[in-house]
Design an enzyme around this catalytic site. Structure first.
Site, PDB file in Angstrom:
ATOM      1  N   GLU A  93     132.939  14.325   3.277  1.00 44.46           N
ATOM      2  CA  GLU A  93     133.713  13.260   3.705  1.00 44.46           C
ATOM      3  C   GLU A  93     134.400  13.190   4.791  1.00 44.46           C
ATOM      4  O   GLU A  93     134.859  14.262   5.409  1.00 44.46           O
ATOM      5  CB  GLU A  93     134.809  13.096   2.413  1.00 44.46           C
ATOM      6  CG  GLU A  93     134.108  12.774   1.153  1.00 44.46           C
ATOM      7  CD  GLU A  93     134.753  12.676  -0.047  1.00 44.46           C
ATOM      8  OE1 GLU A  93     134.813  11.423  -0.570  1.00 44.46           O
ATOM      9  OE2 GLU A  93     135.899  13.315  -0.013  1.00 44.46           O
ATOM     10  N   CYS A 106     139.588  12.359  10.467  1.00 48.77           N
ATOM     11  CA  CYS A 106     139.715  13.579   9.921  1.00 48.77           C
ATOM     12  C   CYS A 106     138.432  14.070   9.486  1.00 48.77           C
ATOM     13  O   CYS A 106     137.595  13.111   8.718  1.00 48.77           O
ATOM     14  CB  CYS A 106     140.685  13.548   8.725  1.00 48.77           C
ATOM     15  SG  CYS A 106     140.741  14.774   7.547  1.00 48.77           S
ATOM     16  N   CYS A 113     134.234  24.825  -0.005  1.00 45.89           N
ATOM     17  CA  CYS A 113     135.149  25.574   0.680  1.00 45.89           C
ATOM     18  C   CYS A 113     135.190  26.867  -0.355  1.00 45.89           C
ATOM     19  O   CYS A 113     135.384  26.732  -1.130  1.00 45.89           O
ATOM     20  CB  CYS A 113     136.376  25.322   0.870  1.00 45.89           C
ATOM     21  SG  CYS A 113     137.384  26.327   1.970  1.00 45.89           S
ATOM     22  N   CYS A 117     141.719  27.412  -2.669  1.00 43.30           N
ATOM     23  CA  CYS A 117     143.164  27.081  -2.825  1.00 43.30           C
ATOM     24  C   CYS A 117     143.425  26.709  -4.363  1.00 43.30           C
ATOM     25  O   CYS A 117     142.757  25.550  -4.628  1.00 43.30           O
ATOM     26  CB  CYS A 117     143.920  26.431  -1.686  1.00 43.30           C
ATOM     27  SG  CYS A 117     143.751  27.264  -0.010  1.00 43.30           S
ATOM     28  N   CYS A 120     143.588  22.619  -4.306  1.00 42.35           N
ATOM     29  CA  CYS A 120     142.646  21.887  -3.491  1.00 42.35           C
ATOM     30  C   CYS A 120     141.172  21.595  -4.071  1.00 42.35           C
ATOM     31  O   CYS A 120     140.519  22.610  -4.739  1.00 42.35           O
ATOM     32  CB  CYS A 120     142.412  22.394  -2.290  1.00 42.35           C
ATOM     33  SG  CYS A 120     141.150  21.837  -1.258  1.00 42.35           S
ATOM     34  N   CYS A 350     144.462  13.924   1.512  1.00 42.77           N
ATOM     35  CA  CYS A 350     144.299  15.216   1.556  1.00 42.77           C
ATOM     36  C   CYS A 350     143.796  15.929   0.261  1.00 42.77           C
ATOM     37  O   CYS A 350     144.613  15.574  -0.948  1.00 42.77           O
ATOM     38  CB  CYS A 350     145.506  16.169   1.947  1.00 42.77           C
ATOM     39  SG  CYS A 350     146.199  15.468   3.441  1.00 42.77           S
TER      40      CYS A 350
HETATM   41  N1  SAH Z   1     140.829  24.420   5.226  1.00 41.48           N
HETATM   42  C1  SAH Z   1     141.704  23.839   6.177  1.00 41.48           C
HETATM   43  C2  SAH Z   1     141.571  22.561   6.225  1.00 41.48           C
HETATM   44  C3  SAH Z   1     141.372  21.601   5.186  1.00 41.48           C
HETATM   45  S1  SAH Z   1     142.539  21.354   4.156  1.00 41.48           S
HETATM   46  C4  SAH Z   1     143.215  24.125   5.416  1.00 41.48           C
HETATM   47  O1  SAH Z   1     143.334  24.524   4.514  1.00 41.48           O
HETATM   48  O2  SAH Z   1     144.073  24.114   6.207  1.00 41.48           O
HETATM   49  C5  SAH Z   1     143.649  20.083   5.124  1.00 41.48           C
HETATM   50  C6  SAH Z   1     145.049  20.185   4.303  1.00 41.48           C
HETATM   51  O3  SAH Z   1     145.153  19.499   3.227  1.00 41.48           O
HETATM   52  C7  SAH Z   1     145.375  21.655   4.299  1.00 41.48           C
HETATM   53  O4  SAH Z   1     146.838  21.839   4.579  1.00 41.48           O
HETATM   54  C8  SAH Z   1     145.430  21.718   2.617  1.00 41.48           C
HETATM   55  O5  SAH Z   1     146.324  22.606   2.149  1.00 41.48           O
HETATM   56  C9  SAH Z   1     145.976  20.371   2.193  1.00 41.48           C
HETATM   57  N2  SAH Z   1     145.573  20.076   0.798  1.00 41.48           N
HETATM   58  C10 SAH Z   1     144.460  20.413   0.126  1.00 41.48           C
HETATM   59  N3  SAH Z   1     144.559  20.041  -1.281  1.00 41.48           N
HETATM   60  C11 SAH Z   1     145.546  19.052  -1.190  1.00 41.48           C
HETATM   61  C12 SAH Z   1     146.083  18.333  -2.003  1.00 41.48           C
HETATM   62  N4  SAH Z   1     145.732  18.184  -3.597  1.00 41.48           N
HETATM   63  N5  SAH Z   1     147.214  17.617  -1.949  1.00 41.48           N
HETATM   64  C13 SAH Z   1     147.724  17.751  -0.826  1.00 41.48           C
HETATM   65  N6  SAH Z   1     147.260  18.156   0.195  1.00 41.48           N
HETATM   66  C14 SAH Z   1     146.271  19.123   0.018  1.00 41.48           C
HETATM   67 FE1  SF4 Z   2     139.691  25.412   1.586  1.00 41.16          FE
HETATM   68 FE2  SF4 Z   2     140.873  23.501   0.344  1.00 41.16          FE
HETATM   69 FE3  SF4 Z   2     142.069  25.831   0.754  1.00 41.16          FE
HETATM   70 FE4  SF4 Z   2     141.490  24.376   2.996  1.00 41.16          FE
HETATM   71  S1  SF4 Z   2     143.073  23.973   1.301  1.00 41.16           S
HETATM   72  S2  SF4 Z   2     140.889  26.599   2.847  1.00 41.16           S
HETATM   73  S3  SF4 Z   2     139.577  23.290   2.320  1.00 41.16           S
HETATM   74  S4  SF4 Z   2     140.384  25.472  -0.743  1.00 41.16           S
END
Ligand code: SAH
Ligand code: SF4
Length: 389
Positions: A93, A106, A113, A117, A120, A350
């Site tokens: 996306e 973005c 990934c 996390c 996420c 995000c």
């Molecule tokens: N992998 C990279 C970039 C993509 S994620 C990273 O983790 O930095 C981009 C941002 O969105 C990151 O700061 C991530 O922690 C945040 N993010 C991921 N899932 C989220 C969620 N469910 N709600 C709010 N922010 C989120």
């Molecule tokens: Fe991967 Fe999501 Fe963690 Fe970013 S926040 S490193 S996209 S799992």
């Protein structure tokens, strides 16, 4: 028939090499670069200042192909989200966020990934594959010229630019797809391509320490680091990569990066999770973490209200809690912003970016890649999640 070479895959230097292989002078590469990235040309016949013989050669051997659009939604707040096909059942996306005087795109760097996390949804879908240069820079190419077309603005180097800022905050961990990401960054910065300022291109990472150092040498752009926790015990549970690169190492890497960065601060992203990481004590711990004498890290904080998704089992912090948390950081002199949630109605916020298209037949390939990542980054690294159709 041999496969066509996708010119979106080439850095400026590689395009010179490619032209050389066709018996063409380097200035042809510059012309090509401009046609592709400044005029959005996808068709060699449009490149009227190239000799007909060269155009014919290119038509026979090359192509300019960005990922195909599967869907395209515009939110009531103007945010626009595209779902892009990256082949073999994978989709990524891309989100455009218009604001007064600027437009931010973005983009994604991986399908899925592996970092996994806890908060996420991209991580929850597991890792599929790295995107190619053409798939990464092709997002900017496609969006910039599509946005211009929609507004009737002529393509070209001067004025009319729709995308002024790029953030690598879509799907994937850019530093785990290093070379293609850096080549795409170089194209974004090149004056014969998009000519974006380093300060307006931001890479967001969950903290892949050695690759942060490499980025500082190869292509230092603005850096955002996804912190999300104020101590190692908490971060281990939210960002599994922390077990490999704990906070003390991450902070040291941030300090090293700043010596080369185009901005004099790191942006720390912090996802606000109700009852998990949002207490006053967490805020105070953060202040101590980034303001520790010679080990201080000049930074800004960007608090992101958690965007819930069904299987996360987590909740967004309340607005008053987020404000109180921000106040503690601000009282300590740290510039702190609370991210406005945009594009909620089209799931473009995000962490809500999850390719809707999944191919269950490629599980073995994904398993192999995950095993490779686990070997490199530790046994807790990522996990495969099957998304039922
Ligand atoms: N992998 C990279 C970039 C993509 S994620 C990273 O983790 O930095 C981009 C941002 O969105 C990151 O700061 C991530 O922690 C945040 N993010 C991921 N899932 C989220 C969620 N469910 N709600 C709010 N922010 C989120
Ligand atoms: Fe991967 Fe999501 Fe963690 Fe970013 S926040 S490193 S996209 S799992």
């Amino acid at each position: 028939m041999t496969a066509l070479t996708n010119l979106l895959d080439f850095s400026p230097a590689q395009l010179v090499e490619y032209c050389d292989g066709l018996g063409e002078k380097p200035f042809r590469a510059k012309q090509l670069l401009r046609w592709i990235h400044q005029f959005g040309a996808g068709d060699f016949d449009a490149m009227t200042d190239l000799a007909k013989s060269l155009r014919e050669k290119l038509k026979a051997h090359a192509t300019i192909t960005a990922p195909l659009v599967i869907s395209d939604h515009i939110s009531t707040d103007g945010t626009r989200k595209w779902l892009l096909d990256v082949g073999q059942g994978n989709a990524v996306e891309m989100v455009f966020i218009p604001e007064d005087g600027r437009g931010t795109l973005c983009i994604s760097t991986q399908a899925g990934c592996a970092v996994n996390c806890r908060f996420c949804s991209t991580g929850k879908q597991g890792f599929s594959r790295n995107l190619s240069v053409a798939e990464i820079v092709g997002q900017l190419w496609m969006a910039e010229f599509e946005l211009r077309r929609a507004k009737g603005i002529e393509p070209g180097p001067k004025g009319g630019r729709q995308i002024t800022n790029v953030v690598m905050m879509g799907m994937g961990e850019p530093l785990l797809n290093f070379e293609p990401t850096v080549t795409a960054l170089k194209l974004m910065l090149d004056d014969n391509a998009y000519g974006l300022s380093r300060r307006r291109v931001t890479l967001s990472t969950s903290g892949v320490v050695p690759m942060m150092d490499k980025l500082s040498q190869d292509c230092p752009v603005a850096l955002a680091v996804s912190l999300h926790a104020s101590n190692d015990a908490l971060r281990d549970g939210l960002v599994p990569l922390n077990k490999k690169y704990p906070l003390i190492e991450l902070m040291a890497a941030c300090r090293r990066y700043l010596a080369y960065a185009p901005r004099d601060f790191i942006t720390f992203e912090y996802c606000m999770l109700d009852g998990v990481n949002d207490a006053d004590t967490n805020a105070r711990e953060l202040v101590a973490l980034v303001q520790s004498g010679v080990n201080s890290v000049p930074c800004k904080f960007n608090l992101i209200p958690f965007n819930p998704f069904p299987e996360s089992g987590l909740k967004r912090s309340t607005n008053p809690r987020i404000k109180a948390f921000a106040q503690i950081l601000m009282d300590a002199g740290i510039v702190t912003t609370i991210r406005k949630t945009r594009g909620d109605d089209i799931d473009a916020a995000c962490g809500q970016l999850a390719g809707e298209v999944q191919d269950r037949t490629r599980v073995h390939e994904r398993m192999r890649k995950m095993a490779e990542y686990r070997e490199k980054f530790g046994k807790d690294f990522g996990r495969i999640v099957e998304v039922p159709r």
